[in-house]
Design a protein around this motif. Sequence first.
Motif, PDB file in Angstrom:
ATOM      1  N   TYR A 185       0.851  -1.192   0.000  1.00 43.14           N
ATOM      2  CA  TYR A 185       0.000   0.000   0.000  1.00 43.14           C
ATOM      3  C   TYR A 185       0.887   1.243   0.000  1.00 43.14           C
ATOM      4  N   MET A 186       0.580   2.163  -0.904  1.00 45.97           N
ATOM      5  CA  MET A 186       1.408   3.349  -1.075  1.00 45.97           C
ATOM      6  C   MET A 186       1.035   4.426  -0.051  1.00 45.97           C
ATOM      7  N   ILE A 187       2.056   5.004   0.578  1.00 46.71           N
ATOM      8  CA  ILE A 187       1.841   6.122   1.507  1.00 46.71           C
ATOM      9  C   ILE A 187       2.822   7.249   1.143  1.00 46.71           C
ATOM     10  N   PRO A 188       2.662   7.836  -0.039  1.00 40.97           N
ATOM     11  CA  PRO A 188       3.622   8.848  -0.495  1.00 40.97           C
ATOM     12  C   PRO A 188       3.743  10.020   0.468  1.00 40.97           C
ATOM     13  N   MET A 189       4.980  10.508   0.588  1.00 41.21           N
ATOM     14  CA  MET A 189       5.354  11.642   1.432  1.00 41.21           C
ATOM     15  C   MET A 189       5.230  11.359   2.922  1.00 41.21           C
ATOM     16  N   VAL A 190       5.275  10.102   3.288  1.00 44.25           N
ATOM     17  CA  VAL A 190       5.437   9.729   4.703  1.00 44.25           C
ATOM     18  C   VAL A 190       6.742   8.919   4.819  1.00 44.25           C
ATOM     19  N   HIS A 191       7.869   9.528   4.638  1.00 42.69           N
ATOM     20  CA  HIS A 191       8.008  10.960   4.385  1.00 42.69           C
ATOM     21  C   HIS A 191       8.762  11.243   3.083  1.00 42.69           C
ATOM     22  N   TRP A 192       8.937  10.228   2.237  1.00 42.97           N
ATOM     23  CA  TRP A 192       9.496  10.406   0.892  1.00 42.97           C
ATOM     24  C   TRP A 192       8.429  10.011  -0.128  1.00 42.97           C
ATOM     25  N   PRO A 193       8.562  10.420  -1.386  1.00 44.42           N
ATOM     26  CA  PRO A 193       7.486  10.182  -2.360  1.00 44.42           C
ATOM     27  C   PRO A 193       7.270   8.726  -2.741  1.00 44.42           C
ATOM     28  N   GLU A 194       8.294   7.880  -2.548  1.00 42.63           N
ATOM     29  CA  GLU A 194       8.173   6.480  -2.976  1.00 42.63           C
ATOM     30  C   GLU A 194       7.706   5.554  -1.857  1.00 42.63           C
ATOM     31  N   THR A 195       7.450   6.079  -0.666  1.00 41.05           N
ATOM     32  CA  THR A 195       7.229   5.243   0.510  1.00 41.05           C
ATOM     33  C   THR A 195       5.978   4.369   0.373  1.00 41.05           C
ATOM     34  N   MET A 196       6.104   3.111   0.785  1.00 40.35           N
ATOM     35  CA  MET A 196       4.953   2.216   0.868  1.00 40.35           C
ATOM     36  C   MET A 196       5.050   1.411   2.149  1.00 40.35           C
ATOM     37  N   VAL A 197       3.957   0.757   2.510  1.00 46.38           N
ATOM     38  CA  VAL A 197       3.965  -0.198   3.613  1.00 46.38           C
ATOM     39  C   VAL A 197       3.640  -1.577   3.060  1.00 46.38           C
ATOM     40  N   SER A 225       8.206  15.066  15.099  1.00 43.56           N
ATOM     41  CA  SER A 225       8.376  16.498  14.828  1.00 43.56           C
ATOM     42  C   SER A 225       9.622  16.764  13.988  1.00 43.56           C
ATOM     43  N   ASN A 226      10.643  15.932  14.132  1.00 49.43           N
ATOM     44  CA  ASN A 226      11.884  16.126  13.379  1.00 49.43           C
ATOM     45  C   ASN A 226      11.860  15.463  12.000  1.00 49.43           C
ATOM     46  N   ILE A 227      11.224  14.333  11.870  1.00 50.15           N
ATOM     47  CA  ILE A 227      11.313  13.531  10.647  1.00 50.15           C
ATOM     48  C   ILE A 227      10.079  13.697   9.769  1.00 50.15           C
ATOM     49  N   VAL A 228       8.911  13.717  10.370  1.00 52.74           N
ATOM     50  CA  VAL A 228       7.660  13.656   9.611  1.00 52.74           C
ATOM     51  C   VAL A 228       6.886  14.960   9.668  1.00 52.74           C
ATOM     52  N   GLY A 229       7.202  15.814  10.632  1.00 52.15           N
ATOM     53  CA  GLY A 229       6.358  16.920  11.060  1.00 52.15           C
ATOM     54  C   GLY A 229       5.564  17.677  10.029  1.00 52.15           C
ATOM     55  N   LYS A 230       6.211  18.135   8.937  1.00 49.70           N
ATOM     56  CA  LYS A 230       5.490  18.994   8.002  1.00 49.70           C
ATOM     57  C   LYS A 230       4.589  18.218   7.047  1.00 49.70           C
ATOM     58  N   TYR A 231       4.584  16.890   7.139  1.00 46.65           N
ATOM     59  CA  TYR A 231       3.790  16.073   6.219  1.00 46.65           C
ATOM     60  C   TYR A 231       2.501  15.579   6.870  1.00 46.65           C
ATOM     61  N   GLY A 232       1.840  16.454   7.609  1.00 52.69           N
ATOM     62  CA  GLY A 232       0.626  16.060   8.316  1.00 52.69           C
ATOM     63  C   GLY A 232      -0.466  15.573   7.396  1.00 52.69           C
ATOM     64  N   ASN A 233      -0.699  16.277   6.283  1.00 53.32           N
ATOM     65  CA  ASN A 233      -1.764  15.860   5.363  1.00 53.32           C
ATOM     66  C   ASN A 233      -1.496  14.490   4.751  1.00 53.32           C
ATOM     67  N   PRO A 234      -0.276  14.210   4.255  1.00 51.36           N
ATOM     68  CA  PRO A 234      -0.004  12.847   3.780  1.00 51.36           C
ATOM     69  C   PRO A 234      -0.156  11.778   4.863  1.00 51.36           C
ATOM     70  N   LEU A 236      -0.929  14.030  16.253  1.00 54.49           N
ATOM     71  CA  LEU A 236       0.183  14.883  15.834  1.00 54.49           C
ATOM     72  C   LEU A 236       0.003  15.378  14.401  1.00 54.49           C
ATOM     73  N   SER A 237      -0.501  14.518  13.529  1.00 56.62           N
ATOM     74  CA  SER A 237      -0.654  14.916  12.127  1.00 56.62           C
ATOM     75  C   SER A 237      -1.834  15.853  11.917  1.00 56.62           C
ATOM     76  N   ARG A 238      -2.708  15.953  12.914  1.00 53.59           N
ATOM     77  CA  ARG A 238      -3.765  16.962  12.883  1.00 53.59           C
ATOM     78  C   ARG A 238      -3.290  18.296  13.461  1.00 53.59           C
ATOM     79  N   TYR A 239      -2.045  18.314  13.942  1.00 55.40           N
ATOM     80  CA  TYR A 239      -1.463  19.488  14.588  1.00 55.40           C
ATOM     81  C   TYR A 239      -2.251  19.915  15.836  1.00 55.40           C
ATOM     82  N   GLU A 240      -2.826  18.910  16.501  1.00 53.75           N
ATOM     83  CA  GLU A 240      -3.532  19.205  17.731  1.00 53.75           C
ATOM     84  C   GLU A 240      -2.530  19.340  18.880  1.00 53.75           C
TER      85      GLU A 240
END
Length: 221
Positions: free
Chosen positions: A110-122, A166-175, A213-217
């Motif tokens: 399953y693809m999860i792009p930008m968590v935290h690179w564009p090619e990332t999958m699980v 916060s250091n690795i994923v922080g700005k990618y909340g929407n993805p 965290l990804s909701r920035y709550e």
Amino acid sequence: YGVSYNSYLVVDEKVALIDTVECGFEEEFLSNIEEAIGDRHIDYLVVNHMEPDHSSLIEYVMEKYPDLMIVANAKTVPMLKGYHGTPDEKIMVMSEGEKLSLGSCSLSFYMIPMVHWPETMVTRLEEESTVFSGDAFGTFGAVHEEITDDEDTFDQYRDEMIRYYSNIVGKYGNPVQSALKKLSGLDVKRICSTHGPVWERSAADVVALYDRLSRYEVERG
């Protein structure tokens, strides 16, 4: 408190290695593999994430197990060629939800792009409801003798998981939110991240923390 570099083996009629680890750990890595599978061959190397702390040893593993096939998604292919010169004939390209049988069990992707690179999958081990999540749900902090969580593990790692996020994923909340919505349709009983403990007892707590965290709550304190 250090950090762990985690790689996983799924052993059935065929053997799948999920990701590699950072360069500099070659001999320890190979020793761990041989301790687990002896002289058996690795059939598949699943590449969930191309960041070098998880892909540095791809060429090393291919030299040790020359008949293996790399399992990846389409966005990973140009990165494999650019980083390692991997030829097309050594790559199996998997699409969303596609399954790969290992014998009595199967892997799905399953693809999860930008968590935290564009090619990332699980990768999901269907029969055990296990998700190999790459950097998602990771945490700082070395893992010592017991790799699977107990009743205290989540509390012990919680602050380091927040610091990691916060250091690795922080700005990618929407993805991250998109990935969580996708994974919510799957039964997840075990999370195997590339950093930190294996989450079984606290898997739901880990997902809930990432959701918040990804909701920035915020919370008091």
